[in-house]
Structures are given as C-alpha cells and as structure tokens.
Scaffold this motif. Structure first.
Motif, mmCIF file in Angstrom:
data_model
loop_
_atom_site.group_PDB
_atom_site.id
_atom_site.type_symbol
_atom_site.label_atom_id
_atom_site.label_comp_id
_atom_site.label_asym_id
_atom_site.label_seq_id
_atom_site.Cartn_x
_atom_site.Cartn_y
_atom_site.Cartn_z
ATOM 1 N N VAL A 234 -31.551 -39.834 -35.474
ATOM 2 C CA VAL A 234 -31.113 -40.990 -36.259
ATOM 3 C C VAL A 234 -29.666 -40.785 -36.715
ATOM 4 N N ASP A 235 -28.876 -41.843 -36.594
ATOM 5 C CA ASP A 235 -27.507 -41.829 -37.114
ATOM 6 C C ASP A 235 -27.554 -42.218 -38.588
ATOM 7 N N THR A 236 -27.308 -41.255 -39.468
ATOM 8 C CA THR A 236 -27.359 -41.508 -40.910
ATOM 9 C C THR A 236 -25.964 -41.633 -41.519
ATOM 10 N N GLY A 237 -24.940 -41.629 -40.687
ATOM 11 C CA GLY A 237 -23.579 -41.692 -41.189
ATOM 12 C C GLY A 237 -22.993 -40.338 -41.523
ATOM 13 N N ARG A 238 -23.758 -39.284 -41.308
ATOM 14 C CA ARG A 238 -23.283 -37.928 -41.550
ATOM 15 C C ARG A 238 -22.683 -37.349 -40.270
ATOM 16 N N PRO A 239 -22.011 -36.194 -40.374
ATOM 17 C CA PRO A 239 -21.348 -35.656 -39.178
ATOM 18 C C PRO A 239 -22.287 -35.399 -38.005
ATOM 19 N N ARG A 240 -23.543 -35.002 -38.293
ATOM 20 C CA ARG A 240 -24.491 -34.726 -37.218
ATOM 21 C C ARG A 240 -25.740 -35.579 -37.417
#
Length: 272
Positions: A234-240
């Motif tokens: 999942v893309d959570t807006g964090r770097p990874r």
C-alpha cells in the motif's frame, strides 16, 4: 380560210405553260429528294470491371499471457501471474472469524480489522510469540503442534510492516508485494516448497498478490500441506510502501474468508 376558233390560242398557251412547269424539275436534278443522314452509331459502351479484391494478409492472434513457472536465482520456484494482468481473488466459502475492532499501526499508516477468536489479540511484535524487529504489529493463531513431544509449532499470521530496504522490490506496488511473498516462501517454509500465484489485483491505494504455497510432506508429522499467503502493498505517502501479510494453512481453511474481511477493511491512516 375560216378563222381559228378563239379556244385554239388558249389551248396552246396552256400546253406551253405545262411544258415549262414540267421541265423545271428535270433541269434541276430530276426531282429526287435528299435522303436523311443516318445518325452515327454510338461507340460501344465500356463496362468498368472492378479490380479483384486482394486478400488481406492473415493477422496473427496474440497468445494470451499465462502464468509461468519462474525459478529465482536462489532456487525459489513460483508460477507467477505477470505484472499488469488482473486476476481477482476468489471468495472462499465459510463464515470466517468475527471482527472485534480495528488495528491501527501508526508506523506503517495502515488500519484494518482486528479478528476475534480463534485469533489472539493483535500486539506489537516485541510482545508476540515470534520476535522480529522487521514487523510492527502481529495477530497470530497457533494452528498445530507436531514433532517429538509436540515440540514444534505452526502458526497463522497477520503482520503489518514497512517494506524492507534490502528486498529487491522493483518500482511498483506489484513488485513490493511480490518481493514480500518471495521472501516469505524462501525463509518461512521448508525446503522444496513451491508457490503458485492465484490472484493479482489492485486494491485501494495498493496491490494485492495471493499465492498458494505447496509444502512437501513433513518428516516430523506436520499436518499442514498448503498455505494461503497474501501480501498487500500500500502507498501510504511514506518513503517506502507498507505491507500487510496474511498467511493461513489448509488445516484452518475455514478461516480463509478472513482474507476477504481484512482486504475490505484496509485503510490508510493520514500522517499527523
């Protein structure tokens, strides 16, 4: 000599006049009339013959993309669903586990359903039966004990974590989910285990990849032979990307519907 009767000169004049009238047509050509001109014959019409159709070159039918067995350099054997091909996860029959609340993991930014019995409560990894600093939260279920004096254990897991930097995860969320499943198959299952991807689909802000794990017979008497293993990146807006990993053996296939429950409940927690 008796005089000429008066009608004789008149008769002569009439005869002379008649000769003059009759002689004129003879002098100018005998009174023949000009025949009408015949109309020129029309040129024969030329019918245009359409060119014979040129048969179209046969077009080759593209071969559908199929899942292919792909051994990795480490010897991992997986029948993969190639990236870009969508195969929906089939719903599993059964009621599954009850939902007793929500699990929120602020480190990864994931929030999802917390399952009730027979699952144990969700805990930070440092407080669980298996301690591994790579994970943040884990919910577990002991599925069997086996071996000498039942000294060995087999578990079902629901783990949340950020994707580790040392995994070869590529550039997409599909790659992130694939990297997690490859790592798990290689490290958490016995030698000789094979995998077959059974679902690959987009989810909210992420990608789901499901794999059926096939294990060889256990010399120690383990009953589990198959395991449904799912990674959701999942893309959570964090770097990874964040990854939710769910794995349940076939001895507890009645709980496979829990996967659908978790997928539907998955949300991203806004960063504070």
């Amino acid at each position: 000599m008796a005089p000429f009767p008066k009608w004789v000169p008149l008769l002569g004049s009439a005869v002379l006049l008649a000769e003059l009238v009759i002689g004129i047509p003879v002098a100018v050509g005998g009174g023949s009339t000009e025949e009408p001109r015949s109309m020129p014959s029309p040129s024969p019409s030329v019918t245009a013959v359409p060119p014979s159709p040129v048969p179209a070159a046969p077009t080759s039918t593209p071969t559908p993309t199929l899942a292919t067995a792909t051994p990795s350099p480490s010897g991992l054997e997986v029948t993969r669903i190639q990236e870009g091909r969508v195969v929906k996860l089939r719903l599993r029959p059964g009621q599954g586990s009850p939902v007793i609340g929500r699990v929120t993991d602020p480190k990864t930014g994931l929030s999802f359903a917390e399952l009730g019995s027979p699952w144990r409560p969700s805990r930070p990894i440092g407080d669980g039966p298996i301690k591994d600093g790579r994970y943040n939260l884990r919910q577990t279920l002991l599925t069997e004990t086996y071996g000498t004096d039942d000294g060995r254990e087999w578990w079902a897991d629901i783990d949340s974590q950020q994707l580790w930097s040392d995994l070869d995860a590529g550039d997409s969320l599909y790659d992130a989910a694939r990297a997690m499943l490859d790592y798990k198959q290689d490290s958490a299952f016995p030698s000789g285990t094979t995998g077959r991807d059974i679902a690959s689909q987009p989810v909210r802000r992420g990608w789901l990849l499901a794999r059926m794990i096939q294990m060889p017979p256990s010399p120690d008497g383990r009953k589990a032979r198959q395991e449904l293993s799912v990674a959701i990146a999942v893309d959570t807006g964090r770097p990874r990307p964040a990854v939710l990993w769910i794995t349940i053996p076939d001895t507890h296939r009645r709980l496979w519907p829990d996967v659908d429950t978790l997928v539907k409940s998955l949300k991203v927690v806004p960063r504070r």
